[in-house]
Design an enzyme around this catalytic site. Structure first.
Site, PDB file in Angstrom:
ATOM      1  N   ASP A   7     -37.118 -98.488 -66.654  1.00  0.00           N
ATOM      2  CA  ASP A   7     -36.429 -97.546 -67.558  1.00  0.00           C
ATOM      3  C   ASP A   7     -35.110 -98.180 -67.993  1.00  0.00           C
ATOM      4  OD1 ASP A   7     -35.941 -95.155 -69.030  1.00  0.00           O
ATOM      5  OD2 ASP A   7     -34.634 -94.439 -67.438  1.00  0.00           O
ATOM      6  N   SER A   8     -34.551 -97.637 -69.085  1.00  0.00           N
ATOM      7  CA  SER A   8     -33.244 -98.113 -69.532  1.00  0.00           C
ATOM      8  C   SER A   8     -32.169 -97.788 -68.502  1.00  0.00           C
ATOM      9  CB  SER A   8     -32.890 -97.438 -70.857  1.00  0.00           C
ATOM     10  OG  SER A   8     -32.864 -96.036 -70.659  1.00  0.00           O
ATOM     11  N   TYR A  39     -30.976 -96.577 -74.683  1.00  0.00           N
ATOM     12  CA  TYR A  39     -31.818 -97.243 -75.683  1.00  0.00           C
ATOM     13  C   TYR A  39     -32.017 -96.358 -76.929  1.00  0.00           C
ATOM     14  CZ  TYR A  39     -33.661-101.046 -72.660  1.00  0.00           C
ATOM     15  OH  TYR A  39     -33.836-102.162 -71.886  1.00  0.00           O
ATOM     16  N   GLY A  40     -31.847 -95.051 -76.738  1.00  0.00           N
ATOM     17  CA  GLY A  40     -32.239 -94.084 -77.771  1.00  0.00           C
ATOM     18  C   GLY A  40     -31.485 -94.208 -79.077  1.00  0.00           C
ATOM     19  N   CYS A  70     -40.138 -94.977 -69.660  1.00  0.00           N
ATOM     20  CA  CYS A  70     -39.114 -94.760 -70.680  1.00  0.00           C
ATOM     21  C   CYS A  70     -39.864 -94.464 -71.978  1.00  0.00           C
ATOM     22  CB  CYS A  70     -38.275 -96.027 -70.825  1.00  0.00           C
ATOM     23  SG  CYS A  70     -37.080 -95.964 -72.169  1.00  0.00           S
ATOM     24  N   ASN A  71     -39.703 -93.259 -72.481  1.00  0.00           N
ATOM     25  CA  ASN A  71     -40.413 -92.882 -73.710  1.00  0.00           C
ATOM     26  C   ASN A  71     -39.925 -93.689 -74.897  1.00  0.00           C
ATOM     27  OD1 ASN A  71     -42.067 -90.192 -73.215  1.00  0.00           O
ATOM     28  ND2 ASN A  71     -40.267 -90.216 -71.914  1.00  0.00           N
ATOM     29  N   THR A  72     -38.632 -94.021 -74.882  1.00  0.00           N
ATOM     30  CA  THR A  72     -38.066 -94.729 -76.022  1.00  0.00           C
ATOM     31  C   THR A  72     -38.703 -96.109 -76.142  1.00  0.00           C
ATOM     32  OG1 THR A  72     -36.046 -93.489 -75.613  1.00  0.00           O
ATOM     33  CG2 THR A  72     -35.867 -95.368 -77.095  1.00  0.00           C
ATOM     34  N   GLU A 162     -26.196 -90.474 -67.522  1.00  0.00           N
ATOM     35  CA  GLU A 162     -25.843 -91.799 -66.976  1.00  0.00           C
ATOM     36  C   GLU A 162     -24.382 -91.817 -66.497  1.00  0.00           C
ATOM     37  OE1 GLU A 162     -27.589 -94.692 -66.409  1.00  0.00           O
ATOM     38  OE2 GLU A 162     -29.461 -93.696 -66.973  1.00  0.00           O
ATOM     39  N   CYS A 194     -38.467 -87.501 -72.597  1.00  0.00           N
ATOM     40  CA  CYS A 194     -37.539 -88.547 -72.143  1.00  0.00           C
ATOM     41  C   CYS A 194     -37.484 -88.402 -70.631  1.00  0.00           C
ATOM     42  CB  CYS A 194     -36.148 -88.333 -72.742  1.00  0.00           C
ATOM     43  SG  CYS A 194     -34.866 -89.339 -71.972  1.00  0.00           S
ATOM     44  N   THR A 195     -37.612 -89.507 -69.909  1.00  0.00           N
ATOM     45  CA  THR A 195     -37.717 -89.389 -68.451  1.00  0.00           C
ATOM     46  C   THR A 195     -36.393 -88.990 -67.785  1.00  0.00           C
ATOM     47  OG1 THR A 195     -37.458 -91.795 -68.303  1.00  0.00           O
ATOM     48  CG2 THR A 195     -39.713 -90.918 -68.208  1.00  0.00           C
ATOM     49  N   HIS A 196     -35.309 -88.991 -68.536  1.00  0.00           N
ATOM     50  CA  HIS A 196     -34.066 -88.446 -67.980  1.00  0.00           C
ATOM     51  C   HIS A 196     -34.093 -86.907 -67.927  1.00  0.00           C
ATOM     52  CE1 HIS A 196     -32.405 -92.452 -68.725  1.00  0.00           C
ATOM     53  NE2 HIS A 196     -31.276 -92.101 -68.132  1.00  0.00           N
TER      54      HIS A 196
HETATM   55  N1  DGL Z   1     -35.403 -92.412 -70.094  1.00  0.00           N
HETATM   56  C1  DGL Z   1     -35.437 -92.946 -71.446  1.00  0.00           C
HETATM   57  C2  DGL Z   1     -36.579 -92.255 -72.194  1.00  0.00           C
HETATM   58  O1  DGL Z   1     -37.518 -91.778 -71.551  1.00  0.00           O
HETATM   59  C3  DGL Z   1     -34.070 -92.825 -72.033  1.00  0.00           C
HETATM   60  C4  DGL Z   1     -33.872 -93.708 -73.176  1.00  0.00           C
HETATM   61  C5  DGL Z   1     -32.446 -94.058 -73.489  1.00  0.00           C
HETATM   62  O2  DGL Z   1     -31.913 -94.916 -72.800  1.00  0.00           O
HETATM   63  O3  DGL Z   1     -31.898 -93.492 -74.451  1.00  0.00           O
HETATM   64  O4  DGL Z   1     -36.616 -92.209 -73.397  1.00  0.00           O
END
Ligand code: DGL
Length: 270
Positions: A7-8, A39-40, A70-72, A162, A194-196
């Site tokens: 993940d990011s 990353y978004g 990470c979905n992004t 974060e 988003c996994t966050h």
């Molecule tokens: N957890 C990432 C996701 O699922 C976050 C991406 C990001 O860093 O913006 O999209």
């Protein structure tokens, strides 16, 4: 043997927690690209370059199979990686498909034509890059017809999580849910894309109301990984050590991760 989880930042820990509970004998190596999160707000090229670099690091750690938790990255980079970059003896899987299969009531790998499903109005909460990619709508269209998707780009939420600023994260989630409801007053289901966001799941549920079914990825990805490894046991790579790697400050990231997972987590420099 080891499987890589990428993940990011910290969000993929929600997936790691679930896959570890489901597959206690498999070592997992987690990679958080904290130096480059979020990353978004990045371009697809940027996300592709950062994701491929991180995945190579996980291959070096003995992981032949890497889950983009990470979905992004799954939305902006995975297709391009699968088309031309991943060597034959390695696999990289994303987190979108298990979620969409659950939403559309399909078993793993059911590739029959799209059909009508129970949910009609779906709210998608995701990062700006994921929403821009329209990857969710594309995957959904392969499996379901007649589903109206309203997407809300949740700017700022990943940064707040974060930074450990959960008060700001909560306020942002509430305002993004309000914005979504102005566009779609009564969703049947909501996707935390988003996994966050599972770290804020109670806030999403409270703001959406109890009658909205909230789908989040961790358990769905864990079940789908278990299924995959039963069919492809050789994809558990050569690594034998679990571990946590970060491109950020290991002490700071370890403290945050320990707080989120409520158990001692120690990151080392990637
Ligand atoms: N957890 C990432 C996701 O699922 C976050 C991406 C990001 O860093 O913006 O999209």
């Amino acid at each position: 043997m080891a499987v890589g989880i990428f993940d990011s930042g910290l969000g993929g820990l929600t997936v790691l927690d679930a896959v570890q509970a489901q597959l206690p004998d498999v070592p997992f190596v987690y990679f958080g690209d904290h130096a480059h999160a979020p990353y978004g707000v990045r371009t697809p090229d940027d996300i592709y370059n950062l994701t491929t670099e991180a995945v190579e690091r996980l291959w070096d750690a003995g992981c032949d199979l890497v889950i983009l938790a990470c979905n992004t990255a799954s939305a902006a980079a995975l297709r391009r990686m699968q088309e031309s970059w991943i060597p034959e003896n390695k696999r990289v899987l994303g987190v979108f498909v298990p979620l969409i299969e659950a939403l559309t009531e399909r078993q793993w790998g059911d590739n029959s034509p799209p059909r009508e499903v129970n949910v009609k109005h779906v709210a998608l909460f995701a990062t700006p890059a994921t929403v821009r990619s329209r990857a969710f709508q594309r995957e959904l269209a392969f499996r379901a017809i007649g589903v109206d998707v309203e997407a809300q780009a949740c700017g700022g939420v990943v940064d707040a999580i974060e930074d450990g600023d959960m008060i700001l994260a909560e306020a942002l989630v509430r305002s993004h849910v309000d914005a979504l409801k102005r566009k779609m007053p009564q969703p049947d289901a909501a996707i935390l894309g988003c996994t966050h966001y599972p770290l804020m799941q109670d806030i999403f549920q409270a703001a959406l109301g109890a009658d909205v079914k909230v789908f989040s990825q961790a358990d769905l990805v864990a079940a789908s990984l278990e299924d995959y490894l039963t069919r492809r046991p050789e994809m558990i790579g050569a690594g034998t050590q679990s571990g946590f790697l970060t491109t950020g400050d290991p002490d700071r990231v370890s403290d945050m991760a320990t707080q989120f997972l409520r158990r001692k987590i120690t990151f080392s420099a990637a």
